[in-house]
Design a protein around this motif. Structure first.
Motif, short mmCIF file in Angstrom:
data_model
loop_
_atom_site.label_atom_id
_atom_site.label_comp_id
_atom_site.label_asym_id
_atom_site.label_seq_id
_atom_site.Cartn_x
_atom_site.Cartn_y
_atom_site.Cartn_z
N VAL A 23 1.89 -6.00 24.65
CA VAL A 23 2.44 -4.61 24.73
C VAL A 23 1.47 -3.63 24.58
O VAL A 23 0.60 -3.63 23.43
CB VAL A 23 3.58 -4.53 23.93
CG1 VAL A 23 3.87 -3.13 23.61
CG2 VAL A 23 4.74 -5.68 23.99
N LEU A 24 1.21 -2.64 25.26
CA LEU A 24 0.38 -1.59 25.18
C LEU A 24 1.18 -0.59 24.16
O LEU A 24 2.17 0.15 24.83
CB LEU A 24 -0.21 -0.95 26.40
CG LEU A 24 -1.55 -0.02 26.23
CD1 LEU A 24 -2.61 -1.02 25.97
CD2 LEU A 24 -1.65 0.59 27.39
N GLY A 25 1.03 -0.43 22.85
CA GLY A 25 1.88 0.23 22.02
C GLY A 25 1.59 1.57 21.64
O GLY A 25 0.72 2.30 21.83
N GLY A 26 2.48 1.99 20.79
CA GLY A 26 2.36 3.30 20.32
C GLY A 26 1.18 3.69 19.52
O GLY A 26 0.78 4.82 19.52
N ASP A 27 0.39 2.84 18.94
CA ASP A 27 -0.79 3.26 18.17
C ASP A 27 -2.00 3.53 19.36
O ASP A 27 -2.66 4.45 18.89
CB ASP A 27 -1.61 1.83 17.39
CG ASP A 27 -1.34 0.77 18.16
OD1 ASP A 27 -1.05 0.52 19.26
OD2 ASP A 27 -2.18 -0.24 17.65
N LEU A 28 -1.94 2.90 20.60
CA LEU A 28 -2.72 3.40 21.58
C LEU A 28 -2.29 4.57 22.19
O LEU A 28 -2.93 5.54 22.44
CB LEU A 28 -3.06 2.37 22.48
CG LEU A 28 -4.05 2.68 23.76
CD1 LEU A 28 -5.30 3.13 23.01
CD2 LEU A 28 -3.90 1.62 24.79
N ILE A 29 -0.91 4.76 22.55
CA ILE A 29 -0.39 5.72 23.53
C ILE A 29 -0.61 6.93 22.73
O ILE A 29 -0.45 8.09 23.10
CB ILE A 29 0.84 5.23 23.75
CG1 ILE A 29 0.71 3.90 24.97
CG2 ILE A 29 1.53 6.33 24.67
CD1 ILE A 29 2.18 3.57 25.38
N GLY A 30 -0.35 6.80 21.22
CA GLY A 30 -0.34 7.93 20.43
C GLY A 30 -1.53 8.61 20.56
O GLY A 30 -1.80 9.85 19.66
N GLN A 31 -2.81 8.26 21.04
CA GLN A 31 -4.10 8.64 21.03
C GLN A 31 -4.79 9.36 22.26
O GLN A 31 -5.74 9.82 22.35
CB GLN A 31 -5.00 7.59 20.50
CG GLN A 31 -4.59 7.07 19.03
CD GLN A 31 -4.89 7.84 18.07
OE1 GLN A 31 -5.82 8.95 18.07
NE2 GLN A 31 -4.43 7.87 16.81
N ILE A 32 -3.73 9.10 23.29
CA ILE A 32 -4.18 9.53 24.75
C ILE A 32 -3.17 10.39 25.32
O ILE A 32 -2.23 10.57 24.98
CB ILE A 32 -4.47 8.10 25.51
CG1 ILE A 32 -3.27 7.24 25.69
CG2 ILE A 32 -5.50 7.19 24.87
CD1 ILE A 32 -3.39 6.11 26.59
N ALA A 33 -3.46 10.64 26.58
CA ALA A 33 -2.49 11.07 27.51
C ALA A 33 -2.28 10.20 28.62
O ALA A 33 -3.00 9.46 29.00
CB ALA A 33 -2.94 12.40 28.17
N LEU A 34 -0.71 10.10 29.05
CA LEU A 34 -0.66 9.40 30.13
C LEU A 34 0.10 9.70 31.21
O LEU A 34 1.09 10.78 30.85
CB LEU A 34 -0.14 7.88 29.71
CG LEU A 34 1.41 7.74 29.03
CD1 LEU A 34 2.45 7.88 29.91
CD2 LEU A 34 1.28 6.63 27.97
N SER A 35 0.43 9.67 32.65
CA SER A 35 1.08 10.25 33.40
C SER A 35 1.79 8.88 34.33
O SER A 35 1.02 8.07 34.71
CB SER A 35 0.23 11.34 34.35
OG SER A 35 -0.71 10.59 34.94
N ILE A 36 3.00 9.45 34.84
CA ILE A 36 3.73 8.01 35.23
C ILE A 36 4.25 8.78 36.68
O ILE A 36 4.87 9.71 36.76
CB ILE A 36 4.64 7.45 34.65
CG1 ILE A 36 4.04 6.96 33.20
CG2 ILE A 36 5.45 6.49 35.12
CD1 ILE A 36 5.09 6.39 32.01
N TYR A 37 4.23 8.12 37.67
CA TYR A 37 4.73 8.65 39.00
C TYR A 37 5.45 7.60 39.48
O TYR A 37 5.28 6.72 40.32
CB TYR A 37 3.59 8.89 39.86
CG TYR A 37 2.70 9.65 39.23
CD1 TYR A 37 2.59 11.20 39.39
CD2 TYR A 37 1.70 9.38 38.42
CE1 TYR A 37 1.87 12.27 38.63
CE2 TYR A 37 0.69 10.14 37.87
CZ TYR A 37 0.64 11.44 37.83
OH TYR A 37 0.08 12.30 37.22
N PRO A 38 7.02 7.54 39.45
CA PRO A 38 7.62 6.67 39.62
C PRO A 38 7.88 6.25 41.11
O PRO A 38 8.01 4.99 41.60
CB PRO A 38 9.48 7.10 39.06
CG PRO A 38 8.87 8.13 38.04
CD PRO A 38 7.61 8.79 38.53
N SER A 39 7.88 7.14 42.12
CA SER A 39 8.14 6.95 43.41
C SER A 39 6.92 6.34 44.19
O SER A 39 7.00 5.54 45.01
CB SER A 39 8.53 8.13 44.25
OG SER A 39 7.48 9.01 44.12
N GLN A 40 5.81 6.55 43.55
CA GLN A 40 4.69 5.93 44.06
C GLN A 40 4.22 4.53 43.14
O GLN A 40 3.43 3.74 43.48
CB GLN A 40 3.40 6.75 43.84
CG GLN A 40 3.36 8.05 44.66
CD GLN A 40 3.41 7.84 46.17
OE1 GLN A 40 2.65 6.80 46.50
NE2 GLN A 40 4.39 8.38 46.93
#
Length: 317
Positions: free
Chosen positions: A155-172
């Motif tokens: 699991v890529l968890g909150g400790d990492l995600i809380g330090q970066i930016a992420l973007s998600i594109y559902p249709s692609q």
């Protein structure tokens, strides 16, 4: 992560994402030195001149899995900021030769706390995005993997995600993991910025009642409430439907659900929303905002910058 029947989802069309101003975002990508996150962890982002490109993902039970490598071994990884630690499955950790140390501590998912081990000398490679060298948590995911019939190697968890930016594109079915502040909506794309008020939480309302909801990429629901918030919103819930889901540790969840609610957040109103509850939540939030809503638009989640951005190419509400 619960596993009720999937909700109906409307995916807004997005343009194909590339390295500059395409799709719904503009990315400032360049080669950067390794970013030091914690004393035991080092993140190296992949720059534009180092082969960066968007990361494909698959949805299963509404949540996001992607392929990476851990210590050079292919791995199926769940994206879940609601899980407190970046974590390996215990069986997978043993298969790749890691020693697991007991910690006497717990990891927190959106709905439960589970015993946490620790393994050192772990290198996680997210293809064309970043490399992480760290000690990681270890949790036995075998029960929930068997229940949902899908592997969870990590699991890529909150400790990492809380330090970066992420973007998600559902249709692609693509996403990006980049340094905080390095991605913004493309000019001309309709976007709505929603402030994060505490970590990864937002202020919202259900049927006019104020709530503090945690953004939970590992939940396939729309809104999942704590027992306390559920009783406040629905003191008479005899018309609620009852279903069964699964906690991360494999235990059953008794899920109550009421459809047809009004959700308000960030100035947006969403009608006909199903709201559920499956018992106490381990945090101080009133509930979770899951992929049943987040999966209907392109999003940027930048927790260090305290913002969630919803994006789409048209301007319909």
């Amino acid at each position: 992560m619960s596993t009720p029947p999937q909700f109906y989802r409307i995916l807004h069309l997005v343009g194909m994402l590339a390295m500059s101003m395409t799709g719904t975002t503009a990315i400032a990508q360049e080669a950067r030195p390794p970013l030091q996150i914690k004393q035991q962890a080092k993140i190296t982002f992949v720059g534009q001149d180092m082969g960066w490109k968007p990361l494909p993902f698959e949805r299963f039970h509404g949540v996001i899995f992607f392929q990476g490598t851990i210590n050079g071994v292919p791995a199926t990884i769940l994206l879940d900021n609601g899980f407190s630690h970046t974590t390996l499955d215990a069986g997978f950790a043993r298969r790749i030769g890691l020693n697991i140390h007991e910690t006497g501590q717990t990891a927190r998912s959106g709905t439960a706390e589970v015993p946490l081990g620790m393994a050192e000398g772990v290198s996680i490679d997210v293809p064309h995005q970043l490399a992480l060298s760290t000690a990681t948590g270890v949790v036995d995911f075998s029960a929930v993997s068997a229940r949902i019939k899908h592997p969870i190697d990590a699991v890529l968890g909150g400790d990492l995600i809380g330090q970066i930016a992420l973007s998600i594109y559902p249709s692609q079915k693509i996403m990006m993991l980049v340094p905080t502040g390095r991605i913004t909506p493309r000019p001309g794309v309709h976007s709505r910025e929603i402030p994060l008020v505490s970590g990864d939480q937002i202020d919202a309302q259900v049927n006019g009642q104020p709530l503090r909801l945690q953004i939970d990429l590992g939940s396939d629901g729309v809104v999942s409430l704590s027992d306390t918030a559920w009783k406040r919103l629905f003191p008479e819930d005899g018309h609620a439907t009852k279903e069964t889901g699964t906690r991360f540790e494999g235990a059953d969840l008794a899920v109550r659900r009421i459809a047809g609610n009004k959700l308000t957040f960030g100035g947006a109103n969403v009608e006909g929303v199903p709201v559920e509850s499956s018992g106490p939540l381990p945090g101080n939030q009133d509930g979770l905002l899951g992929q049943g809503i987040l999966g209907t638009a392109d999003i940027i989640l930048d927790i260090p910058a305290k913002k969630l951005i919803l994006m789409r190419d048209d301007v319909r509400n």
